[in-house]
Design an enzyme around this catalytic site. Structure first.
Site, PDB file in Angstrom:
ATOM      1  N   ARG A 245     -33.144   8.741  -2.131  1.00 13.20           N
ATOM      2  CA  ARG A 245     -31.930   8.695  -1.324  1.00 13.20           C
ATOM      3  C   ARG A 245     -31.655  10.099  -0.801  1.00 13.20           C
ATOM      4  NH1 ARG A 245     -32.589   4.121  -1.057  1.00 13.20           N
ATOM      5  NH2 ARG A 245     -31.279   2.391  -1.733  1.00 13.20           N
ATOM      6  N   GLU A 274     -27.626   8.552   6.964  1.00 14.14           N
ATOM      7  CA  GLU A 274     -28.474   7.655   7.766  1.00 14.14           C
ATOM      8  C   GLU A 274     -27.645   6.822   8.726  1.00 14.14           C
ATOM      9  OE1 GLU A 274     -31.280   5.296   5.506  1.00 14.14           O
ATOM     10  OE2 GLU A 274     -31.869   7.064   4.379  1.00 14.14           O
ATOM     11  N   HIS A 292     -36.740   5.538   6.844  1.00 10.76           N
ATOM     12  CA  HIS A 292     -36.447   4.719   5.658  1.00 10.76           C
ATOM     13  C   HIS A 292     -37.332   3.456   5.612  1.00 10.76           C
ATOM     14  CE1 HIS A 292     -33.145   3.663   2.502  1.00 10.76           C
ATOM     15  NE2 HIS A 292     -34.331   3.189   2.148  1.00 10.76           N
TER      16      HIS A 292
HETATM   17  C1  8YV Z   1     -34.731  -1.040   0.791  1.00  9.41           C
HETATM   18  C2  8YV Z   1     -34.546   0.924  -0.761  1.00  9.41           C
HETATM   19  O1  8YV Z   1     -35.405  -1.351   1.928  1.00  9.41           O
HETATM   20  O2  8YV Z   1     -34.656  -0.836  -2.324  1.00  9.41           O
HETATM   21  C3  8YV Z   1     -34.177   0.233  -2.018  1.00  9.41           C
HETATM   22  O3  8YV Z   1     -33.363   0.790  -2.760  1.00  9.41           O
HETATM   23  O4  8YV Z   1     -34.309   2.065  -0.612  1.00  9.41           O
HETATM   24  C4  8YV Z   1     -35.230   0.310   0.375  1.00  9.41           C
HETATM   25  O5  8YV Z   1     -36.594   0.370   0.153  1.00  9.41           O
HETATM   26  C5  8YV Z   1     -33.263  -1.091   1.041  1.00  9.41           C
HETATM   27  O6  8YV Z   1     -32.530  -0.669  -0.059  1.00  9.41           O
HETATM   28  C6  8YV Z   1     -32.830  -2.490   1.397  1.00  9.41           C
HETATM   29  O7  8YV Z   1     -31.486  -2.718   1.082  1.00  9.41           O
END
Ligand code: 8YV
Length: 336
Positions: A245, A274, A292
């Site tokens: 993140r 983002e 992302h």
């Molecule tokens: C997802 C991600 O695409 O799963 C996660 O925490 O960071 C991503 O890979 C995203 O969160 C979908 O809500």
């Protein structure tokens, strides 16, 4: 333990999902799916939680205490994604609303993207592609576009969970020497399998490594974990890769360090605000900016959808949730 079943829950999904998942959701539940792939506003989210039993959000939805306060019959927030930092899990828990996520199924794909960045940044792959397209490839030369060798370098991983471990396995195969920092030391057999060196002090690890890979969750204690002071501990030729993140790095401090040549480069898949990216990062040739896409494969997204549906089925059938997320300090024994 069997809990009360909810035979026909009203499900609201906040974003467009893979078509086969949407079709199956319609078959299984009274599902209200999104017509357009646009994130809901806070007002729309509040309206949604006031009109459903299950909300299926994604990382682009801020499910804060305000949104949770607007819930009436909401029983489950079945997140489409592993990270739940966009959800106030404690506020949900306090109201008896369950939160689930989709761990495991996106591990390998996210680790692949992380490894791709670990290789691509030191070897200047994206910069080279750009130069070729711009007509700036005038032919091979002994000194053209030299990068740095990956093999033999020290990789420091922050966050040795599922994804961190999957990155460590790949990194070993590429001849990297694996180091890690984690809240808790990994069990002996895992450390042995990964041939990984544990550093209880993050600062000490930062001074010793060549490449830093961040795969820890975003929590209050990891917010700006990599800040201006810590960036200064890293060597001038070192690289940072972040697929967790954006909030884990002070993005302005990173942009400054890179602009001033304090670091060799960076590979980022996530950002503090983002989809906005710090303007200085946009200007730097030694930074790869991925949008992302850690889990952006057809396979991961399908399996994430499957997990969401399995968690909702647990509510329908009155079973324990397979992927329940608890706030820090809460215990699994309470109303499973
Ligand atoms: C997802 C991600 O695409 O799963 C996660 O925490 O960071 C991503 O890979 C995203 O969160 C979908 O809500």
């Amino acid at each position: 333990m069997v809990k009360q079943s909810v035979p026909d829950p009203r499900v609201i999904v906040t974003r467009r999902l893979p078509i086969e998942i949407e079709t199956r959701m319609r078959d299984l539940f009274s599902a209200n799916l999104r017509a357009e792939d646009v994130a809901m506003s806070q007002a729309e989210l509040k309206q949604a939680v006031a009109n459903c039993d299950v909300l299926v959000p994604t990382v682009t939805d801020v499910i804060d205490a305000d949104v949770i306060a607007a819930a009436t019959d909401l029983k489950l927030i079945a997140n489409f994604g592993a990270g739940t930092d966009h959800i106030d899990v404690a506020a949900a828990h306090a109201r008896g609303i369950m939160v689930t996520n989709t761990p495991g199924v996106l591990t390998e794909d996210t680790a692949d993207l992380t490894m791709a960045l670990i290789l691509a940044v030191p070897r200047r792959l994206v910069e080279g592609d750009r130069r070729t397209r711009e007509g700036n490839f005038d032919g091979w030369s002994p000194t053209f576009m030299l990068g740095h060798r990956v093999r033999g370098k020290k990789l420091g991983i922050i966050g040795m969970g599922r994804i961190g471990q999957a990155v460590a396995r790949r990194a070993s195969a590429f001849g990297l020497d694996v180091h890690y920092h984690n809240r808790r030391r990994a069990p002996g057999p895992i450390e042995e399998e990964l041939n990984a060196t544990y550093w209880p002090e993050l600062d000490a690890m930062l001074t010793a490594i060549d490449i830093l890979s961040i795969t820890c969750p975003s929590t209050p204690s990891t917010y700006h974990l990599i800040n201006e002071t810590r960036l200064k501990l890293m060597s001038k030729n070192s690289y940072i890769v972040n697929t967790s993140r954006g909030e884990v790095i002070d993005e302005a401090a990173l942009a400054k360090a890179l602009s001033q040549g304090q670091l060799g480069g960076a590979g980022l898949d996530v950002y503090e605000n983002e989809p906005t990216v710090h303007p200085d990062l946009m200007k730097l040739p030694n930074v790869i900016l991925a949008p992302h896409i850690g889990s952006a494969t057809h396979e991961s997204r399908r399996e994430m959808g499957e997990k969401v549906m399995i968690n909702i089925r647990a509510l329908v059938d009155g079973h324990a949730y397979p992927d329940r997320v608890l706030p820090p300090g809460a215990s699994f024994s309470k109303d499973i």
